[in-house]
Motif scaffolding. Structure first.
Motif, short mmCIF file in Angstrom:
data_model
loop_
_atom_site.label_atom_id
_atom_site.label_comp_id
_atom_site.label_asym_id
_atom_site.label_seq_id
_atom_site.Cartn_x
_atom_site.Cartn_y
_atom_site.Cartn_z
N UNK A 1 19.50 -14.27 2.14
CA UNK A 1 19.00 -14.64 3.46
C UNK A 1 17.61 -14.04 3.69
N UNK A 2 16.88 -14.62 4.63
CA UNK A 2 15.48 -14.24 4.76
C UNK A 2 15.26 -13.02 5.64
N UNK A 3 16.29 -12.57 6.36
CA UNK A 3 16.18 -11.36 7.19
C UNK A 3 16.80 -10.17 6.47
N UNK A 4 16.30 -8.98 6.78
CA UNK A 4 17.05 -7.78 6.47
C UNK A 4 17.72 -7.32 7.77
N UNK A 5 18.45 -6.24 7.72
CA UNK A 5 19.22 -5.81 8.88
C UNK A 5 18.32 -5.51 10.08
N UNK A 6 17.17 -4.89 9.83
CA UNK A 6 16.28 -4.52 10.93
C UNK A 6 15.62 -5.74 11.56
N UNK A 7 15.06 -6.64 10.75
CA UNK A 7 14.37 -7.80 11.31
C UNK A 7 15.35 -8.76 11.98
N UNK A 8 16.55 -8.87 11.45
CA UNK A 8 17.53 -9.74 12.09
C UNK A 8 17.86 -9.23 13.49
N UNK A 9 18.01 -7.92 13.61
CA UNK A 9 18.28 -7.34 14.93
C UNK A 9 17.11 -7.55 15.87
N UNK A 10 15.90 -7.35 15.37
CA UNK A 10 14.70 -7.47 16.21
C UNK A 10 14.48 -8.88 16.72
N UNK A 11 14.73 -9.88 15.86
CA UNK A 11 14.34 -11.24 16.21
C UNK A 11 15.50 -12.14 16.65
N UNK A 57 8.35 -17.86 4.96
CA UNK A 57 9.40 -17.47 4.02
C UNK A 57 8.89 -16.60 2.88
N UNK A 58 7.71 -16.88 2.36
CA UNK A 58 7.23 -16.22 1.15
C UNK A 58 6.39 -14.97 1.43
N UNK A 59 6.26 -14.62 2.70
CA UNK A 59 5.50 -13.41 3.05
C UNK A 59 6.38 -12.17 2.94
N UNK A 60 5.77 -10.99 2.81
CA UNK A 60 6.55 -9.75 2.81
C UNK A 60 7.34 -9.63 4.10
N UNK A 61 8.43 -8.87 4.07
CA UNK A 61 9.34 -8.78 5.21
C UNK A 61 8.62 -8.37 6.49
N UNK A 62 7.66 -7.45 6.39
CA UNK A 62 6.98 -6.98 7.61
C UNK A 62 5.93 -7.96 8.12
N UNK A 63 5.69 -9.06 7.39
CA UNK A 63 4.75 -10.08 7.84
C UNK A 63 5.39 -11.47 7.93
N UNK A 64 6.70 -11.51 7.79
CA UNK A 64 7.41 -12.79 7.65
C UNK A 64 7.69 -13.47 8.97
N UNK A 65 7.81 -12.71 10.06
CA UNK A 65 8.29 -13.25 11.32
C UNK A 65 7.30 -13.00 12.47
N UNK A 66 7.25 -13.97 13.38
CA UNK A 66 6.46 -13.81 14.59
C UNK A 66 7.23 -14.51 15.71
N UNK A 325 19.60 -19.93 5.27
CA UNK A 325 18.46 -19.09 5.61
C UNK A 325 18.89 -17.87 6.41
N UNK A 326 19.75 -18.08 7.40
CA UNK A 326 20.24 -16.97 8.20
C UNK A 326 21.42 -17.46 9.04
N UNK A 327 22.19 -16.50 9.53
CA UNK A 327 23.26 -16.77 10.49
C UNK A 327 22.98 -15.96 11.75
N UNK A 328 23.53 -16.41 12.86
CA UNK A 328 23.35 -15.68 14.10
C UNK A 328 24.56 -15.89 14.98
N UNK A 329 24.61 -15.11 16.06
CA UNK A 329 25.75 -15.18 16.96
C UNK A 329 25.70 -16.49 17.73
#
Length: 332
Positions: A1-11, A57-66, A325-329
């Motif tokens: 999946x494209x998130x790690x635990x921290x980014x999934x929580x943040x976004x 998708x192909x960016x590093x984790x800290x630059x992947x999401x906005x 890609x990801x799952x969410x609540x």
């Protein structure tokens, strides 16, 4: 999946997916998220927050999401544009949301001869252009950043609809090209654009039409409020599948040489002229982990991938392999 635990929580925490689309660059996605607040969802006063999430998708984790979050926005739909290369998100009242700055403007011009304002039902893409579909059979074409062309004066509206005083909506639009497009909506309304003008075409049922797809086999597929499937072109239509579902399809699409349909209840395909749940299809049944991600469909600009997304997450299909890609609540 494209998130790690921290980014999934943040976004993602506290939100569910309402709509999504591909960007025009490989690995880019845009999503509309709705705040998962039971009280706001039930009473909508105040409205739940809307969050726009953009993924590289192909960016590093800290630059992947906005992401940007808005208040008082009423259930938006999203699509992407190559010129300029960005995402176009419009809520039902016509407010245009931008990923570059909080708000570009508003589509709410008064229809000549009335005191009514247009509401937006869906944002669609045909070819390289983005269109917003609205009440009173308005179609807005995006011609530049903050610039929209209104087709109202070039689209003949039946007199009885004006006489009745109702608000008639287009619900969906699709095209083989920008010179060969179909728009569908209330009271069995089907309009065809031939590159020069819009003309209403005869349709055999007076029922709300909810999705339309111009398929790779040269046919046009339309679904109605009850999820009946119609097939044809121009003014010749036949009911291909008879259904009686309680929830209309949100989206339909042609991909991997077959028709797909989806709503919050599931993902269906046309197989041997029958509508079957894609998880039960004889040809390439979808996995259970994907079947629960139902809701919306988008096809990549190069027609090589299909995105499905919904309250529980998003997945991509390349014709052979599914990637979650990801799952969410889901919505409470």
């Amino acid at each position: 999946m494209i998130f790690d635990e921290t980014t999934k929580k943040d976004f993602l925490d506290g939100y569910y997916i309402y709509d999504g689309c591909f960007g025009f660059e490989e690995g880019r996605y845009g999503f509309v998220l709705i705040e998962n607040d039971k009280d706001k969802l039930n009473y909508r006063d105040p409205l739940p927050d809307t969050r726009l999430l953009y993924i590289k998708y192909f960016s590093p984790m800290d630059e992947r999401f906005y992401s940007v979050t808005f208040k008082d926005i009423d259930f938006s739909t999203i699509n992407s544009s190559p010129n300029p290369n960005d995402y176009i998100t419009i809520d039902t009242s016509g407010i245009i949301l931008s990923w570059e700055n909080d708000c570009e403007g508003r589509i709410n011009g008064e229809i000549p001869g009335t005191n009514r304002f247009s509401s937006i039902s869906k944002v669609v893409k045909v070819g390289q252009s983005v269109y917003a579909l609205g009440a009173w059979f308005r179609i807005y074409k995006r011609i530049g950043e903050g610039e929209w062309e209104n087709n109202f004066n070039t689209l003949p509206i039946p007199y009885h609809m004006i006489e009745n005083g109702g608000t008639y909506h287009f619900q969906d639009m699709a095209g083989f090209s920008e010179d060969d497009m179909y728009a569908v909506g209330d009271e069995g309304s089907v309009y065809h654009f031939d590159g020069k003008k819009w003309n209403e075409t005869a349709f055999p049922a007076n029922i709300e039409l909810t999705t339309v797809t111009c398929a790779g086999n040269g046919q046009v597929y339309i679904s109605d409020r009850d999820c009946n499937i119609w097939m044809g072109r121009n003014s010749t239509w036949e009911k291909l599948v008879e259904q009686n579902m309680s929830l209309s399809f949100f989206d339909s699409a042609w991909f991997d040489d077959r028709m797909w349909f989806t709503n919050d209840y599931g993902i269906w395909v046309l197989e041997n002229d029958k509508l079957v749940l894609a998880i039960n299809a004889q040809h390439k049944p979808i996995p259970e982990k994907v079947a629960i991600l139902c809701g919306r469909i988008d096809i990549s600009p190069d027609n090589k991938k299909m995105l499905v997304c919904g309250q529980k997450g998003a997945a991509v299909f390349d014709g052979n392999t599914w990637e979650v890609l990801f799952t969410c609540e889901p919505m409470k």
